[in-house]
Write a protein that holds these residues in place. Sequence first.
Motif, PDB file in Angstrom:
ATOM      1  N   TYR A  52     -13.215 -12.014  -9.002  1.00 60.58           N
ATOM      2  CA  TYR A  52     -13.166 -11.555  -7.672  1.00 60.58           C
ATOM      3  C   TYR A  52     -12.125 -10.536  -7.806  1.00 60.58           C
ATOM      4  O   TYR A  52     -12.028  -9.676  -6.998  1.00 60.58           O
ATOM      5  CB  TYR A  52     -12.949 -12.899  -6.822  1.00 60.58           C
ATOM      6  N   THR A  53     -11.007 -10.847  -8.396  1.00 61.03           N
ATOM      7  CA  THR A  53      -9.646  -9.924  -8.339  1.00 61.03           C
ATOM      8  C   THR A  53     -10.170  -8.660  -8.850  1.00 61.03           C
ATOM      9  O   THR A  53     -10.000  -7.457  -8.440  1.00 61.03           O
ATOM     10  CB  THR A  53      -8.665 -10.429  -9.232  1.00 61.03           C
ATOM     11  N   LYS A  54     -10.979  -8.567 -10.197  1.00 57.40           N
ATOM     12  CA  LYS A  54     -11.428  -7.363 -10.558  1.00 57.40           C
ATOM     13  C   LYS A  54     -12.446  -6.563  -9.788  1.00 57.40           C
ATOM     14  O   LYS A  54     -12.310  -5.328  -9.545  1.00 57.40           O
ATOM     15  CB  LYS A  54     -11.947  -7.371 -11.827  1.00 57.40           C
ATOM     16  N   GLN A  55     -13.309  -7.297  -9.108  1.00 59.28           N
ATOM     17  CA  GLN A  55     -14.372  -6.518  -8.185  1.00 59.28           C
ATOM     18  C   GLN A  55     -13.585  -5.728  -6.950  1.00 59.28           C
ATOM     19  O   GLN A  55     -13.901  -4.941  -6.541  1.00 59.28           O
ATOM     20  CB  GLN A  55     -15.350  -7.680  -7.672  1.00 59.28           C
ATOM     21  N   GLU A  56     -12.623  -6.806  -6.321  1.00 60.24           N
ATOM     22  CA  GLU A  56     -11.733  -6.214  -5.187  1.00 60.24           C
ATOM     23  C   GLU A  56     -11.081  -5.304  -5.506  1.00 60.24           C
ATOM     24  O   GLU A  56     -11.095  -4.083  -4.858  1.00 60.24           O
ATOM     25  CB  GLU A  56     -11.096  -7.321  -4.611  1.00 60.24           C
ATOM     26  N   PHE A  57     -10.338  -5.230  -6.590  1.00 62.48           N
ATOM     27  CA  PHE A  57      -9.546  -3.957  -6.981  1.00 62.48           C
ATOM     28  C   PHE A  57     -10.292  -2.692  -7.246  1.00 62.48           C
ATOM     29  O   PHE A  57      -9.974  -1.589  -6.938  1.00 62.48           O
ATOM     30  CB  PHE A  57      -8.484  -4.328  -8.121  1.00 62.48           C
ATOM     31  N   ARG A  58     -11.373  -2.676  -7.982  1.00 61.64           N
ATOM     32  CA  ARG A  58     -12.065  -1.700  -8.277  1.00 61.64           C
ATOM     33  C   ARG A  58     -12.999  -1.425  -6.985  1.00 61.64           C
ATOM     34  O   ARG A  58     -13.054  -0.047  -6.899  1.00 61.64           O
ATOM     35  CB  ARG A  58     -13.307  -2.353  -9.326  1.00 61.64           C
ATOM     36  N   ARG A  59     -13.256  -2.160  -6.232  1.00 62.33           N
ATOM     37  CA  ARG A  59     -14.068  -1.500  -4.843  1.00 62.33           C
ATOM     38  C   ARG A  59     -12.911  -0.920  -4.017  1.00 62.33           C
ATOM     39  O   ARG A  59     -13.607   0.131  -3.071  1.00 62.33           O
ATOM     40  CB  ARG A  59     -14.454  -2.772  -4.235  1.00 62.33           C
ATOM     41  N   ASN A  60     -11.729  -1.234  -3.878  1.00 60.69           N
ATOM     42  CA  ASN A  60     -10.860  -0.431  -2.935  1.00 60.69           C
ATOM     43  C   ASN A  60      -9.892   0.478  -3.789  1.00 60.69           C
ATOM     44  O   ASN A  60      -8.976   0.914  -2.896  1.00 60.69           O
ATOM     45  CB  ASN A  60      -9.843  -1.596  -2.395  1.00 60.69           C
ATOM     46  N   GLN A  61     -10.148   0.742  -5.043  1.00 64.02           N
ATOM     47  CA  GLN A  61      -9.218   1.783  -5.545  1.00 64.02           C
ATOM     48  C   GLN A  61      -9.135   3.186  -5.061  1.00 64.02           C
ATOM     49  O   GLN A  61      -8.534   3.812  -5.197  1.00 64.02           O
ATOM     50  CB  GLN A  61      -9.792   1.976  -7.214  1.00 64.02           C
ATOM     51  N   ASN A  75      -2.354  -9.046   1.624  1.00 62.02           N
ATOM     52  CA  ASN A  75      -3.103 -10.317   1.389  1.00 62.02           C
ATOM     53  C   ASN A  75      -3.201 -10.697  -0.021  1.00 62.02           C
ATOM     54  O   ASN A  75      -3.231 -11.811  -0.500  1.00 62.02           O
ATOM     55  CB  ASN A  75      -4.514  -9.884   2.013  1.00 62.02           C
ATOM     56  N   ALA A  76      -3.220  -9.447  -0.765  1.00 62.37           N
ATOM     57  CA  ALA A  76      -3.343  -9.981  -2.459  1.00 62.37           C
ATOM     58  C   ALA A  76      -1.974 -10.645  -2.656  1.00 62.37           C
ATOM     59  O   ALA A  76      -1.970 -11.339  -3.529  1.00 62.37           O
ATOM     60  CB  ALA A  76      -3.488  -8.553  -3.142  1.00 62.37           C
ATOM     61  N   SER A  77      -0.943 -10.033  -2.291  1.00 65.98           N
ATOM     62  CA  SER A  77       0.642 -10.441  -2.571  1.00 65.98           C
ATOM     63  C   SER A  77       0.682 -12.023  -1.971  1.00 65.98           C
ATOM     64  O   SER A  77       1.178 -12.861  -2.602  1.00 65.98           O
ATOM     65  CB  SER A  77       1.489  -9.622  -1.730  1.00 65.98           C
ATOM     66  N   THR A  78       0.162 -12.359  -0.759  1.00 63.04           N
ATOM     67  CA  THR A  78       0.119 -13.581  -0.270  1.00 63.04           C
ATOM     68  C   THR A  78      -0.707 -14.722  -1.235  1.00 63.04           C
ATOM     69  O   THR A  78      -0.519 -15.652  -1.675  1.00 63.04           O
ATOM     70  CB  THR A  78      -0.421 -13.653   0.810  1.00 63.04           C
TER      71      THR A  78
END
Length: 322
Positions: A52-61, A75-78
């Motif tokens: 999920y982390t890889k998908q979200e960071f790639r989707r929002n890059q 939110n990611a820092s939390t």
Amino acid sequence: MDFLLRSRGTASSMYNQLPPASQRKALDVYRGLLKEARAFFDETTRDFITTYTKQEFRRNQHDKKILRVRRKLRNASTSLHLLQRANAHRFRDVVSVLEYGYGRKGPRKVEMLHAMVKIRPRERVFGNLREVARYRPAFYALAEKQFGTKKLVVSNESLKSRHPLNVAKMQDRHWDHIRHRLLPPIDQSTMDIVEERASTGVIVNALLRPNTTTNTTTMDISPHNAEMLRQWEQRWVRFPRKSQTVRYYRALLDKGMAVMDVTVDMVPNKAKYWKAMPRRNARDGSGAVKPDLIPKKSFTFHHSSLAGKKPPSRANGIDVAG
């Protein structure tokens, strides 16, 4: 690996770009999430967080909305801080991370609801919720099991107006409320793994378990890969003590963990127009007309026998981290 945000604009679009400090922070958060996910002891939750982390960071890059990117970065820092506290084996944080991994809340809950009871994330219903039992029988049976039949219908006493549009609007709101609170069921293999860890406190990777589907004692992977996996876990994963493991998974079993069994029975068709329509080859030797039979699914839900029971006493071994 690309950053969370990379603008395609030129120097004239400098307001659509994040400052270098925010870009470095995004990369640090991304690496920290992968590092902390690698150290978590549950392999199901570990795989989910990594994917999920890889998908979200790639989707929002390539997102150019600075305020939205900063909100997602917070939110990611939390989430990173939550995962760090969970790897320090704090009880509430560990249970919260396990809930994300097993679909008790978060994005995996939405995916499991769609896979198990066929409910889409933004599905709407118009009218009475009892109509849901016709085209979403699994969802209605699960909601009836968790909330009861009375809570699935809006009471007329709570309505200011009984106009059909007002009733439909209140039913839609009630539908959204139930859909967000509903907990999806799990499969039998997952329940067996959680129950074993909740009773023994021993964590064994699912890939290293014997293959029970084929009634063999061999594992699904080769011995060489199994040994490499054991060495990798000993190096990177932070396993808790057995007493802590029992507490974590028994608390997880109390979060609505249930197995759904589906049985299909052939029942007579109650539609009127089918009763007066004898089908071809429907007569037996006595000359009586056989009624048409249609398949009907029935759903039963089984909870763990360990749910609701307190873990063994820790009087002789005090869990300071928990």
